[in-house]
Scaffold this motif. Sequence first.
Motif, short mmCIF file in Angstrom:
data_model
loop_
_atom_site.label_atom_id
_atom_site.label_comp_id
_atom_site.label_asym_id
_atom_site.label_seq_id
_atom_site.Cartn_x
_atom_site.Cartn_y
_atom_site.Cartn_z
N ARG A 1 -1.35 3.66 -5.61
CA ARG A 1 -1.05 2.60 -4.64
C ARG A 1 -0.30 1.50 -5.39
O ARG A 1 -0.70 1.09 -6.48
CB ARG A 1 -2.33 2.00 -4.07
CG ARG A 1 -3.03 2.84 -3.06
CD ARG A 1 -4.21 2.05 -2.47
NE ARG A 1 -5.05 2.92 -1.75
CZ ARG A 1 -6.16 3.50 -2.24
NH1 ARG A 1 -6.54 3.25 -3.46
NH2 ARG A 1 -6.87 4.31 -1.50
N ARG A 2 0.77 1.01 -4.79
CA ARG A 2 1.52 -0.08 -5.42
C ARG A 2 0.63 -1.31 -5.61
O ARG A 2 0.78 -2.03 -6.59
CB ARG A 2 2.73 -0.44 -4.58
CG ARG A 2 3.81 0.59 -4.66
CD ARG A 2 5.00 0.16 -3.80
NE ARG A 2 6.05 1.14 -3.89
CZ ARG A 2 6.97 1.14 -4.85
NH1 ARG A 2 6.96 0.23 -5.77
NH2 ARG A 2 7.89 2.08 -4.87
N SER A 3 -0.30 -1.54 -4.69
CA SER A 3 -1.19 -2.69 -4.80
C SER A 3 -2.09 -2.56 -6.03
O SER A 3 -2.38 -3.56 -6.70
CB SER A 3 -2.03 -2.86 -3.54
OG SER A 3 -2.79 -1.70 -3.27
N ASP A 4 -2.53 -1.34 -6.37
CA ASP A 4 -3.34 -1.13 -7.58
C ASP A 4 -2.53 -1.42 -8.83
O ASP A 4 -3.03 -2.01 -9.79
CB ASP A 4 -3.88 0.31 -7.63
CG ASP A 4 -4.92 0.59 -6.57
OD1 ASP A 4 -5.46 -0.37 -5.98
OD2 ASP A 4 -5.20 1.79 -6.33
N ILE A 5 -1.27 -1.00 -8.83
CA ILE A 5 -0.40 -1.24 -9.97
C ILE A 5 -0.14 -2.73 -10.12
O ILE A 5 -0.20 -3.29 -11.22
CB ILE A 5 0.93 -0.46 -9.84
CG1 ILE A 5 0.66 1.04 -9.74
CG2 ILE A 5 1.88 -0.78 -10.98
CD1 ILE A 5 -0.12 1.64 -10.87
N ALA A 6 0.14 -3.41 -9.01
CA ALA A 6 0.38 -4.86 -9.05
C ALA A 6 -0.85 -5.60 -9.56
O ALA A 6 -0.73 -6.54 -10.35
CB ALA A 6 0.79 -5.36 -7.67
N ASP B 1 0.81 -1.21 0.00
CA ASP B 1 0.00 0.00 0.00
C ASP B 1 0.84 1.27 0.00
O ASP B 1 0.33 2.36 0.22
CB ASP B 1 -0.99 -0.01 1.16
CG ASP B 1 -2.15 -0.96 0.89
OD1 ASP B 1 -2.45 -1.19 -0.29
OD2 ASP B 1 -2.73 -1.46 1.84
N ALA B 2 2.13 1.12 -0.26
CA ALA B 2 2.98 2.30 -0.42
C ALA B 2 2.56 3.02 -1.69
O ALA B 2 1.93 2.44 -2.58
CB ALA B 2 4.45 1.87 -0.50
N LEU B 3 2.90 4.27 -1.79
CA LEU B 3 2.51 5.06 -2.96
C LEU B 3 3.69 5.23 -3.90
O LEU B 3 4.84 5.29 -3.48
CB LEU B 3 2.02 6.43 -2.51
CG LEU B 3 0.78 6.42 -1.61
CD1 LEU B 3 0.44 7.84 -1.18
CD2 LEU B 3 -0.40 5.78 -2.31
N ALA B 4 3.38 5.28 -5.19
CA ALA B 4 4.39 5.49 -6.22
C ALA B 4 3.97 6.68 -7.07
O ALA B 4 2.81 6.77 -7.48
CB ALA B 4 4.54 4.24 -7.08
N ARG B 5 4.91 7.56 -7.31
CA ARG B 5 4.65 8.74 -8.15
C ARG B 5 4.78 8.36 -9.63
O ARG B 5 5.27 7.29 -9.97
CB ARG B 5 5.62 9.85 -7.79
CG ARG B 5 5.55 10.32 -6.32
CD ARG B 5 4.28 11.08 -5.96
NE ARG B 5 4.08 12.24 -6.79
CZ ARG B 5 4.54 13.46 -6.54
NH1 ARG B 5 5.22 13.69 -5.44
NH2 ARG B 5 4.30 14.45 -7.35
N LEU B 6 4.36 9.24 -10.51
CA LEU B 6 4.28 8.95 -11.94
C LEU B 6 5.59 8.45 -12.56
O LEU B 6 5.56 7.47 -13.31
CB LEU B 6 3.74 10.17 -12.70
CG LEU B 6 3.53 9.99 -14.20
CD1 LEU B 6 2.59 8.83 -14.50
CD2 LEU B 6 2.99 11.28 -14.81
N PRO B 7 6.74 9.07 -12.30
CA PRO B 7 7.97 8.54 -12.92
C PRO B 7 8.25 7.08 -12.55
O PRO B 7 8.67 6.28 -13.39
CB PRO B 7 9.07 9.46 -12.38
CG PRO B 7 8.36 10.72 -12.02
CD PRO B 7 7.01 10.29 -11.53
#
Length: 70
Positions: A52-57, A10-16
């Motif tokens: 959210r990293r979980s959304d990307i995964a 659930d960590a956050l990742a920015r666009l880059p």
Amino acid sequence: MTTPNPSAPDALARLPEVSRIVQRSPRQIRRDVAACLFPAPLKIGARAIAWRRSDIAAWIASRPAARING
């Protein structure tokens, strides 16, 4: 106080970083978000968004596997 763990689901990742993870340009990510083909980001500030990293995964897991013939 605990230190944030960037590899936590659930960590956050920015666009880059998201662009690097999914191997798409920031422009294509924005287009896909607008077309509801990619998870929408969270607004984390007046001019800042993140995913959210979980959304990307989950998005990556939902993609069909590529076949390599050869």
